[in-house]
Design a protein around this motif. Structure first.
Motif, short mmCIF file in Angstrom:
data_model
loop_
_atom_site.label_atom_id
_atom_site.label_comp_id
_atom_site.label_asym_id
_atom_site.label_seq_id
_atom_site.Cartn_x
_atom_site.Cartn_y
_atom_site.Cartn_z
N UNK A 136 -8.65 2.67 -3.36
CA UNK A 136 -7.74 3.79 -3.33
C UNK A 136 -8.46 4.84 -2.22
N UNK A 137 -7.79 6.04 -1.97
CA UNK A 137 -8.24 6.82 -0.95
C UNK A 137 -7.87 8.42 -1.22
N UNK A 138 -8.41 9.49 -0.89
CA UNK A 138 -7.91 10.62 -0.83
C UNK A 138 -8.26 11.26 0.52
N UNK A 139 -6.87 11.68 1.09
CA UNK A 139 -6.85 12.32 2.29
C UNK A 139 -6.41 11.39 3.36
N UNK A 145 -2.41 6.97 10.00
CA UNK A 145 -2.18 5.92 8.96
C UNK A 145 -0.70 5.02 9.59
N UNK A 146 0.00 5.75 10.21
CA UNK A 146 1.18 5.15 10.83
C UNK A 146 0.83 4.20 12.18
N UNK A 183 -7.94 2.76 4.44
CA UNK A 183 -7.51 2.12 3.44
C UNK A 183 -6.55 1.05 3.94
N UNK A 184 -5.75 1.50 5.09
CA UNK A 184 -4.77 0.53 5.61
C UNK A 184 -5.34 -0.41 6.57
N UNK A 213 0.92 -1.15 0.05
CA UNK A 213 0.05 0.01 -0.08
C UNK A 213 0.93 1.36 -0.04
N UNK A 214 0.79 2.15 -0.94
CA UNK A 214 1.25 3.40 -0.78
C UNK A 214 0.72 4.59 -0.77
#
Length: 362
Positions: free
Chosen positions: A54-57, A85-86, A64-65, A5-6
């Motif tokens: 996919x995701x925005x923001x 996200x971390x 997403x993660x 995942x990027x």
């Protein structure tokens, strides 16, 4: 094959990570992509790599993660918004290839307490270099870490000369192509101060044993000095694809990611001490890191506000660190660290920095 995942996929780190993946289709597969605001760029990447999720923001990136099964999450988001996200990647047991240094610095013990040994793999070139060099000895054998700094566009200038530095000059980095905030942080050396805090959190080495040295050529990316007097350095041409590839598949190396050094050609590598009078950011960051709790979050948030004000023409270059110091000095941290406390501290720091900016223009 590693499922990746990027996050921050349309930015500098993200696009270079996708280049590494594109060139190694038998080794990596993209299963999720997240961008900040570039919906068109994200859609193009999703189409190329066949990615459905996919995701925005940052908020959607955190979801997403959690929702997409992956082996590694590359966090290339810019700024402290990358903390969610971390934490999600660590909680879900993903390997975290961390380019978003702010989330570690701001999150501090919240992040390190969640991470299993080896779960966080640094993507910053300096910390990747240290991680590589540390494989040469035991932790108990480390005497000190030496982070190298290019010196940025203002290397050699006195504090008096820096008073007239312009935003355009601050963005003219001699080595790296980065975004506005990171490039400006490299000009003030705030970026190197943040990296000192990051090194302490990643490698468990005390602040007194983490030094910064100016190396304009940006060939030696950092060094580890051991108790027997030996120093192990990692050297390569400045190319972020190398630490990115290591982050994606640590501890394995990806063939042909970058060009090696050419030792058949004459070259000179120089090292010089940091001018702490002209660039006090590293010393300030060390004191902030030692204070811990919400102080690093306040340091980072105040700096982001001051950098924006500098580029808007509301303050001068030297005012950036002066405002950050003023905000840090007036902060009163809670006794314990929590996500809610971090959010409150960041909001307070941004308001305090904005007030300081306004006051400086009166």
């Amino acid at each position: 094959m590693r499922r990746v995942v990027v996050l921050g996929s349309t930015g500098s780190i993200g696009t270079q990570a996708l280049e590494v993946i594109r060139n190694n289709p038998d080794r990596f597969r993209v299963v999720g992509l997240a961008a900040g605001t570039d919906a068109a760029g994200l859609a193009a990447q999703a189409a190329e790599f066949g990615v459905a999720d996919t995701a925005l923001g940052a908020v959607e990136a955190e979801a997403l993660v959690r929702d997409v099964a992956a082996d590694v999450v590359l966090n290339g988001i810019t700024g402290s918004v990358g903390l969610g996200p971390t934490l999600a990647a660590l909680e879900e047991g993903r390997t975290l290839a961390l380019a978003n240094k702010e989330s570690l610095i701001v999150g501090g013990e919240l992040v390190t307490a969640l991470a299993a040994p080896g779960q966080i793999v640094p993507v910053d070139s300096e910390h990747s270099a240290i991680a590589q060099a540390l494989r040469s000895g035991e932790h108990s054998e480390v005497r000190r870490l030496v982070l190298t700094a290019s010196g940025g566009p203002f290397r050699g200038r006195t504090r008096e000369q820096l008073a007239t530095a312009t935003p355009a000059e601050a963005l003219a980095h001699p080595t790296w192509d980065m975004g506005r905030v990171v490039t400006t942080n490299s000009a003030t050396l705030v970026n190197k101060g943040l990296e000192v805090i990051e090194a302490h959190l990643l490698f468990g080495v005390g602040y007194a044993d983490i030094d910064v040295v100016v190396h304009p050529q940006s060939i030696v990316h950092s060094m580890v000095e051991f108790v027997d007097g030996s120093t192990i350095a990692q050297a390569s041409p400045p190319d972020m694809r190398l630490p990115i590839s290591l982050g994606l598949d640590w501890p394995h190396r990806v063939t042909g990611v970058g060009a090696p050094l050419d030792f058949t050609r004459a070259s000179t590598w120089t090292f010089e001490p940091l001018d702490e009078e002209a660039f006090p950011a590293v010393a300030l960051a060390k004191s902030v890191g030692e204070a811990g709790r919400t102080y690093p979050a306040v340091f980072n948030a105040a700096n982001e506000q001051a950098v924006d004000a500098f580029h808007d023409g509301r303050i001068g270059f030297l005012d950036i660190l002066d405002i950050v110091r003023r905000v840090v000095d007036t902060h009163e941290a809670p006794a314990t660290l929590s996500r809610e406390g971090l959010a409150d501290a960041e909001s307070w720091a941004r308001r305090a920095a904005d007030a300081a900016v306004a006051a400086s223009g009166q």
